[in-house]
Design a protein around this motif. Structure first.
Motif, mmCIF file in Angstrom:
data_model
loop_
_atom_site.group_PDB
_atom_site.id
_atom_site.type_symbol
_atom_site.label_atom_id
_atom_site.label_comp_id
_atom_site.label_asym_id
_atom_site.label_seq_id
_atom_site.Cartn_x
_atom_site.Cartn_y
_atom_site.Cartn_z
ATOM 1 N N THR A 32 0.824 -1.219 0.000
ATOM 2 C CA THR A 32 0.000 0.000 0.000
ATOM 3 C C THR A 32 0.854 1.263 0.000
ATOM 4 O O THR A 32 0.319 2.360 0.158
ATOM 5 N N PRO A 40 2.585 4.345 -1.525
ATOM 6 C CA PRO A 40 2.339 5.079 -2.774
ATOM 7 C C PRO A 40 3.462 4.954 -3.799
ATOM 8 O O PRO A 40 3.192 4.814 -5.000
ATOM 9 N N ASP A 57 -5.939 2.726 -9.032
ATOM 10 C CA ASP A 57 -7.058 2.759 -8.087
ATOM 11 C C ASP A 57 -6.555 2.536 -6.668
ATOM 12 O O ASP A 57 -7.004 3.201 -5.721
ATOM 13 N N TRP A 95 -3.496 3.223 -5.641
ATOM 14 C CA TRP A 95 -2.729 4.434 -5.305
ATOM 15 C C TRP A 95 -3.679 5.539 -4.856
ATOM 16 O O TRP A 95 -3.439 6.227 -3.872
ATOM 17 N N LYS A 96 -4.784 5.688 -5.587
ATOM 18 C CA LYS A 96 -5.763 6.714 -5.231
ATOM 19 C C LYS A 96 -6.332 6.455 -3.838
ATOM 20 O O LYS A 96 -6.589 7.394 -3.074
ATOM 21 N N GLY A 97 -6.469 5.186 -3.496
ATOM 22 C CA GLY A 97 -6.993 4.831 -2.189
ATOM 23 C C GLY A 97 -6.077 5.220 -1.043
ATOM 24 O O GLY A 97 -6.529 5.335 0.103
ATOM 25 N N THR A 98 -4.788 5.456 -1.322
ATOM 26 C CA THR A 98 -3.863 5.887 -0.275
ATOM 27 C C THR A 98 -4.001 7.373 0.048
ATOM 28 O O THR A 98 -3.450 7.846 1.040
ATOM 29 N N GLY A 99 -4.695 8.112 -0.816
ATOM 30 C CA GLY A 99 -4.818 9.557 -0.629
ATOM 31 C C GLY A 99 -3.642 10.332 -1.172
ATOM 32 O O GLY A 99 -3.599 11.567 -1.066
ATOM 33 N N ASP A 100 -2.690 9.649 -1.793
ATOM 34 C CA ASP A 100 -1.484 10.311 -2.299
ATOM 35 C C ASP A 100 -1.667 10.838 -3.714
ATOM 36 O O ASP A 100 -0.976 11.772 -4.120
ATOM 37 N N PRO A 152 -2.927 13.008 -6.612
ATOM 38 C CA PRO A 152 -3.605 14.310 -6.712
ATOM 39 C C PRO A 152 -4.812 14.229 -7.638
ATOM 40 O O PRO A 152 -4.676 13.925 -8.821
ATOM 41 N N LEU A 153 -5.991 14.485 -7.096
ATOM 42 C CA LEU A 153 -7.216 14.335 -7.881
ATOM 43 C C LEU A 153 -7.330 15.375 -8.987
ATOM 44 O O LEU A 153 -8.044 15.169 -9.964
#
Length: 207
Positions: free
Chosen positions: A46, A48, A72, A74-79, A81-82
């Motif tokens: 998990t 990033p 997906d 990586w996005k779940g880690t919050g790292d 940038p959206l």
């Protein structure tokens, strides 16, 4: 300097996540080092940075559905940038079917992989310039994109005429460049770039 760090880590902390990541990083994404990366992934699935490297490995292998899954995660880690995901969505809207898009690096390429998979658009192909330093990687990316290398040479300089040479070698392909690319890559071809939203279409003649 990175060679020295890698050798020091192999001697002192061999097999740790840090040593494995540095070894892979220092290989410039050599697929011969994929097992090293996979060992690092098992240690920190998990993390990033691990996930970004795993995305790159799958991208180079042409396994975009696997790259999508790692994005997906990586996005779940919050790292992740959206804002880059929103940017990627708008880039995808700027491209026709069958386009070949040159991107800059991880932060524009990976969200584009995600958006293309989300939209089910498998006709647009991506080539990240930052992945092209290693000849084997460049060959793989061009093969996955279905285009030929300029002069059939994996070592031709990625300079201001690179995109022009790619277009000349692939006259029937729609060549695009992401707006995140710039500097030396676009320095000599600006008159031949036509804005189509958040991407530029390259054409040696007026559109």
């Amino acid at each position: 300097e990175l060679d020295s760090i890698e050798h020091h880590m192999v001697r002192n902390v061999k097999g740790t996540w840090e040593q494995l990541i540095v070894e892979y990083w220092n290989s410039n994404r050599d697929n011969a080092k994929n097992l090293v990366l996979e060992k690092a992934y098992k240690l920190r699935p998990t993390d990033p940075l691990t996930l970004r490297f795993m995305m790159g490995k799958e991208f180079l292998a042409g396994n975009l559905s696997s790259a999508f899954q790692y994005y997906d995660d990586w996005k779940g880690t919050g790292d992740a940038p959206l804002s880059t995901e929103t940017y990627a969505y708008n880039v995808v809207q700027s491209l026709p079917k069958g386009a070949v898009l040159f991107t800059n690096g991880e932060m524009d390429t990976y969200p584009l992989i995600y958006q293309l998979q989300e939209s089910g658009n498998g006709t647009v192909q991506l080539i990240s310039i930052s992945f092209c330093d290693r000849p084997e990687n460049r060959r793989a990316l061009f093969e996955h994109a279905g285009i030929v290398l300029p002069d059939n040479d994996v070592t031709t300089p990625v300079d201001g005429n690179f995109i022009a040479r790619v277009a000349d070698a692939n006259p029937n392909k729609k060549i695009y460049v992401a707006s995140t690319c710039g500097g030396e890559l676009l320095s000599q071809i600006m008159p031949n770039l036509y804005c189509t939203g958040l991407a530029f279409r390259y054409s040696s003649t007026s559109l």
